[in-house]
Design a protein around this motif. Structure first.
Motif, PDB file in Angstrom:
ATOM      1  N   LEU A   1      16.912  38.287   2.724  1.00  0.00           N
ATOM      2  CA  LEU A   1      18.012  37.908   1.845  1.00  0.00           C
ATOM      3  C   LEU A   1      19.079  37.142   2.613  1.00  0.00           C
ATOM      4  N   ALA A   2      19.439  37.652   3.783  1.00  0.00           N
ATOM      5  CA  ALA A   2      20.478  37.007   4.590  1.00  0.00           C
ATOM      6  C   ALA A   2      20.036  35.628   5.065  1.00  0.00           C
ATOM      7  N   VAL A   3      18.810  35.537   5.563  1.00  0.00           N
ATOM      8  CA  VAL A   3      18.301  34.264   6.081  1.00  0.00           C
ATOM      9  C   VAL A   3      18.247  33.215   4.981  1.00  0.00           C
ATOM     10  N   HIS A   4      17.733  33.578   3.820  1.00  0.00           N
ATOM     11  CA  HIS A   4      17.576  32.588   2.751  1.00  0.00           C
ATOM     12  C   HIS A   4      18.905  32.214   2.112  1.00  0.00           C
ATOM     13  N   THR A   5      19.932  33.006   2.359  1.00  0.00           N
ATOM     14  CA  THR A   5      21.272  32.622   1.918  1.00  0.00           C
ATOM     15  C   THR A   5      21.882  31.589   2.850  1.00  0.00           C
ATOM     16  N   LEU A   6      21.710  31.769   4.146  1.00  0.00           N
ATOM     17  CA  LEU A   6      22.429  30.959   5.131  1.00  0.00           C
ATOM     18  C   LEU A   6      21.649  29.764   5.674  1.00  0.00           C
ATOM     19  N   VAL A   7      20.331  29.836   5.670  1.00  0.00           N
ATOM     20  CA  VAL A   7      19.526  28.829   6.375  1.00  0.00           C
ATOM     21  C   VAL A   7      18.824  27.914   5.377  1.00  0.00           C
ATOM     22  N   GLN A   8      18.999  26.626   5.579  1.00  0.00           N
ATOM     23  CA  GLN A   8      18.382  25.616   4.727  1.00  0.00           C
ATOM     24  C   GLN A   8      17.319  24.839   5.518  1.00  0.00           C
TER      25      GLN A   8
ATOM     26  N   LEU B   1      20.295  29.788  15.998  1.00  0.00           N
ATOM     27  CA  LEU B   1      20.271  30.375  17.339  1.00  0.00           C
ATOM     28  C   LEU B   1      19.997  31.869  17.227  1.00  0.00           C
ATOM     29  N   VAL B   2      19.013  32.346  17.998  1.00  0.00           N
ATOM     30  CA  VAL B   2      18.657  33.767  18.010  1.00  0.00           C
ATOM     31  C   VAL B   2      18.598  34.247  19.450  1.00  0.00           C
ATOM     32  N   SER B   3      18.586  35.560  19.623  1.00  0.00           N
ATOM     33  CA  SER B   3      18.425  36.113  20.966  1.00  0.00           C
ATOM     34  C   SER B   3      16.960  36.099  21.366  1.00  0.00           C
ATOM     35  N   GLY B   4      16.707  36.357  22.631  1.00  0.00           N
ATOM     36  CA  GLY B   4      15.342  36.444  23.119  1.00  0.00           C
ATOM     37  C   GLY B   4      14.711  37.798  22.898  1.00  0.00           C
ATOM     38  N   TYR B   5      15.273  38.603  21.979  1.00  0.00           N
ATOM     39  CA  TYR B   5      14.753  39.953  21.724  1.00  0.00           C
ATOM     40  C   TYR B   5      14.486  40.188  20.246  1.00  0.00           C
ATOM     41  N   GLU B   6      14.382  39.098  19.467  1.00  0.00           N
ATOM     42  CA  GLU B   6      14.286  39.267  18.019  1.00  0.00           C
ATOM     43  C   GLU B   6      12.921  39.771  17.560  1.00  0.00           C
ATOM     44  N   HIS B   7      12.957  40.490  16.472  1.00  0.00           N
ATOM     45  CA  HIS B   7      11.788  41.039  15.785  1.00  0.00           C
ATOM     46  C   HIS B   7      11.201  39.972  14.870  1.00  0.00           C
ATOM     47  N   ASN B   8       9.937  40.133  14.516  1.00  0.00           N
ATOM     48  CA  ASN B   8       9.320  39.207  13.571  1.00  0.00           C
ATOM     49  C   ASN B   8      10.002  39.209  12.203  1.00  0.00           C
ATOM     50  N   ALA B   9      10.751  40.262  11.900  1.00  0.00           N
ATOM     51  CA  ALA B   9      11.500  40.299  10.644  1.00  0.00           C
ATOM     52  C   ALA B   9      12.569  39.216  10.607  1.00  0.00           C
ATOM     53  N   VAL B  10      12.950  38.704  11.754  1.00  0.00           N
ATOM     54  CA  VAL B  10      13.870  37.570  11.848  1.00  0.00           C
ATOM     55  C   VAL B  10      13.113  36.262  11.995  1.00  0.00           C
ATOM     56  N   THR B  11      12.179  36.215  12.924  1.00  0.00           N
ATOM     57  CA  THR B  11      11.563  34.939  13.281  1.00  0.00           C
ATOM     58  C   THR B  11      10.570  34.436  12.234  1.00  0.00           C
ATOM     59  N   ARG B  12       9.860  35.316  11.555  1.00  0.00           N
ATOM     60  CA  ARG B  12       8.915  34.851  10.538  1.00  0.00           C
ATOM     61  C   ARG B  12       9.616  34.255   9.309  1.00  0.00           C
TER      62      ARG B  12
ATOM     63  N   LEU C   1      12.386  32.692   9.345  1.00  0.00           N
ATOM     64  CA  LEU C   1      12.855  31.394   9.815  1.00  0.00           C
ATOM     65  C   LEU C   1      11.711  30.393   9.886  1.00  0.00           C
ATOM     66  N   ALA C   2      10.575  30.842  10.397  1.00  0.00           N
ATOM     67  CA  ALA C   2       9.420  29.948  10.529  1.00  0.00           C
ATOM     68  C   ALA C   2       8.897  29.492   9.169  1.00  0.00           C
ATOM     69  N   ALA C   3       9.160  30.270   8.122  1.00  0.00           N
ATOM     70  CA  ALA C   3       8.660  29.922   6.788  1.00  0.00           C
ATOM     71  C   ALA C   3       9.523  28.882   6.087  1.00  0.00           C
ATOM     72  N   ILE C   4      10.708  28.607   6.618  1.00  0.00           N
ATOM     73  CA  ILE C   4      11.582  27.591   6.028  1.00  0.00           C
ATOM     74  C   ILE C   4      11.251  26.251   6.675  1.00  0.00           C
ATOM     75  N   PRO C   5      10.974  25.209   5.893  1.00  0.00           N
ATOM     76  CA  PRO C   5      10.518  23.937   6.472  1.00  0.00           C
ATOM     77  C   PRO C   5      11.501  23.348   7.481  1.00  0.00           C
ATOM     78  N   ASN C   6      10.948  22.924   8.611  1.00  0.00           N
ATOM     79  CA  ASN C   6      11.668  22.128   9.611  1.00  0.00           C
ATOM     80  C   ASN C   6      12.875  22.832  10.226  1.00  0.00           C
ATOM     81  N   VAL C   7      12.859  24.141  10.240  1.00  0.00           N
ATOM     82  CA  VAL C   7      13.934  24.865  10.920  1.00  0.00           C
ATOM     83  C   VAL C   7      13.682  24.849  12.422  1.00  0.00           C
ATOM     84  N   THR C   8      14.707  24.539  13.193  1.00  0.00           N
ATOM     85  CA  THR C   8      14.629  24.585  14.656  1.00  0.00           C
ATOM     86  C   THR C   8      15.221  25.917  15.129  1.00  0.00           C
ATOM     87  N   ILE C   9      14.447  26.666  15.900  1.00  0.00           N
ATOM     88  CA  ILE C   9      14.913  27.950  16.417  1.00  0.00           C
ATOM     89  C   ILE C   9      15.259  27.786  17.888  1.00  0.00           C
TER      90      ILE C   9
END
Length: 373
Positions: free
Chosen positions: A77-84, A90-101, A103-111
């Motif tokens: 919910l949070a990701v799809h509100t803020l990220v287009q 920008l994320v930390s080097g300790y993130e869970h797949n609940a964050v990174t997946r 993000l990866a599902a949104i087209p052309n997002v740079t992590i």
């Protein structure tokens, strides 16, 4: 059984949690779906849970507490509100797949990844400071690593985000219930957390703390409010809570939050850190065992690996002997890349207020026996 997997789910819970869930199953209906007593009592329980969460997490109004299925649902919910599409995040080097997946599902997002060695909060803050460049549209950061228990300097990272006017999403999956978590003090746009870990609620519960009414639903449907409209209500929590609530889960979660309120996060953390210190000291005496430990910057999670032994195999053997742990990558490849354990994974032990020091010694003895065989 000695249960050492509370970072996944706290199996040992206050008895009031199951009692409240059972009562809800037998006596409560759906909040907002009727004026009869079972529905009204369900509404009172759900609002009481929002109130308790608002007190514990320093949220201005109970309506800013949104019930979710788990932390993953809340983070989506949070990701799809803020990220287009096309944004840089920008994320930390300790993130869970609940964050990174998500993000990866949104087209052309740079992590972009802020990496720093384990248990070095100053280096972690510096990594965020260096990488929070003008193109970054949002920051997402875990409070505590679910793999290694390292505590990230959240107050400083939040202050950095405020100073540069970049919205922050905090993943409090491993900190809610044992570390101070404050929506007001951090100024975060969202804080996501599960109900079934450090808040001792049932599985299938979670919370999203929202600083603004400007949120994007993932689901549309009935809310019990504004039924004439074909759009979701424009106010919280209804905007994000389509469909029937998990009333039995929420009733249990309320009792879990009350347990944390009564016990206090500071004593809970102190107890868990003492257990982790005892465990690390005992494990470090076993030849060939590598323990990922910090005496100053670690919550109730500890990872280890044994030279020449497969972590998954050790986890299975421990399980057969009555010790519940988790082995592998723990849905967090970023964390293993950062720590250099991606090829092997780790064996993870995690504790709760219901564990004892004697259990730490018994676990170390059992691991020593298995490593030597």
């Amino acid at each position: 059984m000695i249960y050492l997997d509370s970072a996944a789910t706290t199996l040992q819970k206050p008895p009031e949690v199951a009692q409240a869930s059972r009562y809800a199953i037998e006596h409560l209906a759906s909040p907002g779906r009727g004026g009869h007593r079972p529905a009204m009592e369900a509404a009172a329980v759900t609002f009481a849970c929002r109130e308790a969460a608002a007190r514990l997490f320093d949220v201005p109004t109970p309506e800013q507490i949104v019930f979710t299925l788990n932390a993953t649902h809340a983070l989506n919910l949070a990701v799809h509100t803020l990220v287009q599409p096309g944004d840089t995040v920008l994320v930390s080097g300790y993130e869970h797949n609940a964050v990174t997946r998500p993000l990866a599902a949104i087209p052309n997002v740079t992590i972009k990844v802020a990496r720093a060695p384990l248990f070095q909060p100053e280096a972690m803050y510096k990594a965020f400071e260096d990488n929070l460049t003008p193109e970054v549209k949002a920051v997402i950061c875990t409070h505590v690593s679910n793999v290694f228990g390292t505590i990230l300097p959240m107050e400083k990272i939040a202050g950095l985000c405020r100073s540069r006017c970049v919205p922050l999403i905090i993943d409090a999956s491993q900190s809610a219930g044992s570390l101070p978590v404050s929506l007001e003090k951090t100024g975060a746009a969202f804080i996501a957390m599960p109900g079934h870990k450090g808040l001792f609620g049932p599985q299938g519960t979670g919370l999203l703390l929202c600083s603004s009414q400007q949120v994007t639903p993932l689901m549309q449907g009935g809310t019990g409010s504004e039924s004439m409209r074909q759009q979701m209500p424009d106010f919280l929590p209804d905007r994000l809570e389509a469909g029937t609530h998990n009333v039995a889960g929420i009733a249990g979660l309320l009792e879990g939050i009350r347990f944390v309120e009564n016990r206090g996060t500071k004593p809970i953390l102190a107890h868990e850190q003492k257990l982790i210190h005892t465990m690390a000291d005992s494990l470090s005496q076993i030849s060939g065992v590598e323990v990922f430990f910090s005496p100053e910057n670690q919550a109730g999670v500890l990872s280890l690996r044994a030279a020449g032994r497969d972590c998954e195999e050790l986890g299975e053997l421990l399980g057969e002997g009555g010790y519940a742990l988790r082995a592998g990558l723990h849905c967090a490849p970023y964390a293993h890349e950062t720590a250099g354990t991606l090829e092997t994974g780790t064996l993870r032990a995690s504790v709760s207020p219901f564990n004892t020091e004697q259990e730490m010694f018994r676990f170390a003895d059992e691991l020593a026996r298995l490593v030597k065989t």
